[in-house]
Write a protein that holds these residues in place. Structure first.
Motif, mmCIF file in Angstrom:
data_model
loop_
_atom_site.group_PDB
_atom_site.id
_atom_site.type_symbol
_atom_site.label_atom_id
_atom_site.label_comp_id
_atom_site.label_asym_id
_atom_site.label_seq_id
_atom_site.Cartn_x
_atom_site.Cartn_y
_atom_site.Cartn_z
ATOM 1 N N GLY A 298 0.813 -1.212 0.000
ATOM 2 C CA GLY A 298 0.000 0.000 0.000
ATOM 3 C C GLY A 298 0.844 1.259 0.000
ATOM 4 N N LEU A 299 1.914 1.272 0.798
ATOM 5 C CA LEU A 299 2.811 2.427 0.821
ATOM 6 C C LEU A 299 3.455 2.639 -0.540
ATOM 7 C CD1 LEU A 299 4.560 1.845 4.274
ATOM 8 C CD2 LEU A 299 2.943 3.675 3.708
ATOM 9 N N SER B 260 2.290 1.619 -3.478
ATOM 10 C CA SER B 260 1.281 1.970 -4.486
ATOM 11 C C SER B 260 0.906 3.440 -4.421
ATOM 12 C CB SER B 260 0.029 1.104 -4.283
ATOM 13 O OG SER B 260 0.321 -0.261 -4.449
ATOM 14 N N ARG B 261 1.009 4.028 -3.238
ATOM 15 C CA ARG B 261 0.657 5.444 -3.081
ATOM 16 C C ARG B 261 1.847 6.373 -3.305
ATOM 17 N NH1 ARG B 261 -2.124 2.948 1.126
ATOM 18 N NH2 ARG B 261 -0.563 3.556 2.680
ATOM 19 N N ALA B 262 3.051 5.816 -3.403
ATOM 20 C CA ALA B 262 4.241 6.653 -3.573
ATOM 21 C C ALA B 262 4.300 7.222 -4.988
ATOM 22 C CB ALA B 262 5.497 5.843 -3.285
#
Length: 435
Positions: free
Chosen positions: A417-418, A420-422
């Motif tokens: 998740g981290l 994918s949002r970066a």
């Protein structure tokens, strides 16, 4: 323990004992205890927050983790030094190192401690009459002050290309040997500044302990020479990645079961064929245990010497699993793990997968004698795909235990998740001007 007996163990020159254990990421954590106080913690242990099993590579804590979380306040666990692992640290004056067992205050093993997971898998295997010899090969890069690799050419196995770095590698080998880690060989690898070391096989738990300590030692000793060693799986695009190869053989009554080549089948050994078939059957999920970082899956490229599919062959470096050796040295080499893998978890996973093949008498697929890269990519190509493969593998989840399996999935989903949002430099370079 009486102070006199402890002094006999530590000697007069040790003033600090480094009490360590491996976290989920395979990093050596712990506390430095003055030697004069060490005797007092042998029986009582010492406390550390169990939150450390719930954090990522940068110590970002997953507050909502199921096993331990903010709601219960991340309580202390207790760590007990295991004196049979006590060793003098040859590269640091006055220091000794010891590994610790983690327990809850009521005496239960901490279920999300990777070492405890391997102990559980080995205990179950021992009940079935099996023990294991495990050897590891690890690749790493040496980086200069600019974080670029030392050297500028690919010269795999070159003695001449490796010679300029012997002022680092020679003391590294010597100090590892003094520390009790038997390095069989060292060579330049398939990228500038990349090296490989082969750690001699040992009993499975001892091998995992040595691999954990090996990586910490390589980092520390390299740093003393003004360099940084990294086991990051794919630090540089277009260059080879760093892998962890796990050599394994099954023992019964102290003898290598794989040594018998006089039976039926392609390998002439029914147990070895079933064990190998189990590794192949569970290899997609094993990729997760050997690659819990986003970066780990970027190793999987054609002709990179990292596997792309669940295949096997004899002495074939294009396949996922290789059979090598003969006689008492006959073994299976699992080639799918990234160098940053937690050694306890990937060894536990390999053993559980292999024994599942033995238990269920799984049939061995056809051997690949040629180019396995021509068969394309069929293993998980991203952390998300690795998560999905492990989620559906009930055998490996049961072997690791419900708590550990759920915990690994929670940590990995958070990591994905981290990522994918970066917003990456690649995205800015590609889209900023033209969007």
């Amino acid at each position: 323990m009486a102070n006199k007996k402890l002094k006999d163990i530590l000697g007069d020159d040790i003033d600090t004992v480094e009490c360590g254990f491996g976290d989920v990421q395979g990093q050596l954590r712990g506390k430095r205890i003055p030697a004069r106080h060490f005797a007092q913690i042998l029986d009582s242990g010492f406390g550390m927050a169990d939150a450390l099993f719930s954090w990522d590579h940068e110590c970002g804590i997953m507050m909502e983790a199921t096993y331990t979380n903010a709601d219960v306040g991340f309580p202390d666990m207790e760590l007990f030094p295991m004196l049979d692992t006590l060793r003098k640290v040859p590269w640091r004056e006055g220091a000794a190192s010891v590994l610790c067992e983690s327990r809850h205050p009521d005496g239960r093993r901490v279920a999300i401690d990777p070492r405890n997971v391997l102990v559980g898998v080995l205990d179950q295997a021992a009940g079935e009459g099996y023990t294991f010899n495990i050897g590891t090969e690890l690749e790493f890069y040496l980086l200069g002050q600019d974080n670029n690799p030392v050297g500028d050419v690919i010269q795999c196995y070159s003695l001449s290309a490796g010679a300029p770095w012997e002022h680092v590698m020679r003391p590294l080998r010597r100090m590892l040997d003094e520390f009790g880690i038997y390095v069989e060989a060292c060579n330049t690898e398939y990228a500038p500044g990349q090296f490989e070391m082969n750690v001699r096989y040992d009993q499975a738990l001892d091998s995992a302990d040595n691999t954990l300590r090996f990586k910490a030692a390589v980092r520390e000793i390299s740093n003393e020479h003004g360099l940084m060693a990294t086991f990051m799986p794919k630090p540089f695009p277009g260059e080879s990645g760093n892998g962890l190869h796990v050599h394994q053989s099954v023992l019964s009554d102290g003898n290598n079961v794989f040594a018998d080549e006089g039976g039926q089948g392609v390998l002439g050994n029914e147990l070895m064929e079933h064990y190998l078939a189990g590794l192949l059957e569970h290899m997609p999920a094993l990729m997760f245990l050997g690659g819990s970082s986003v970066n780990a899956y970027k190793r999987l490229e054609e002709y990179s010497f990292a596997p792309m599919n669940a295949t096997w062959g004899h002495d074939n470096r294009t396949v996922g699993i290789r059979t090598v050796g003969h006689g008492s040295g006959r073994r299976i080499e699992y080639r799918g793990a990234a160098a940053d893998a937690n050694p306890y978890l990937i060894i536990a996973g390999c053993i559980a997968a292999g024994l599942d093949g033995v238990k269920n008498k799984l049939a061995l697929p056809a051997r690949v004698d040629g180019d396995a890269y021509a068969l394309g990519l069929s293993l998980p190509a991203t952390l998300a795909e690795g998560i999905a493969a492990f989620e559906t593998d009930e055998v490996l989840k049961n072997a690791l235990g419900e708590h550990m399996s759920l915990h690994l999935l929670e940590l990995a989903r958070r990591e994905w998740g981290l990522f994918s949002r970066a917003v990456t430099d690649w995205e800015r370079d590609r889209y900023l001007r033209w969007a």
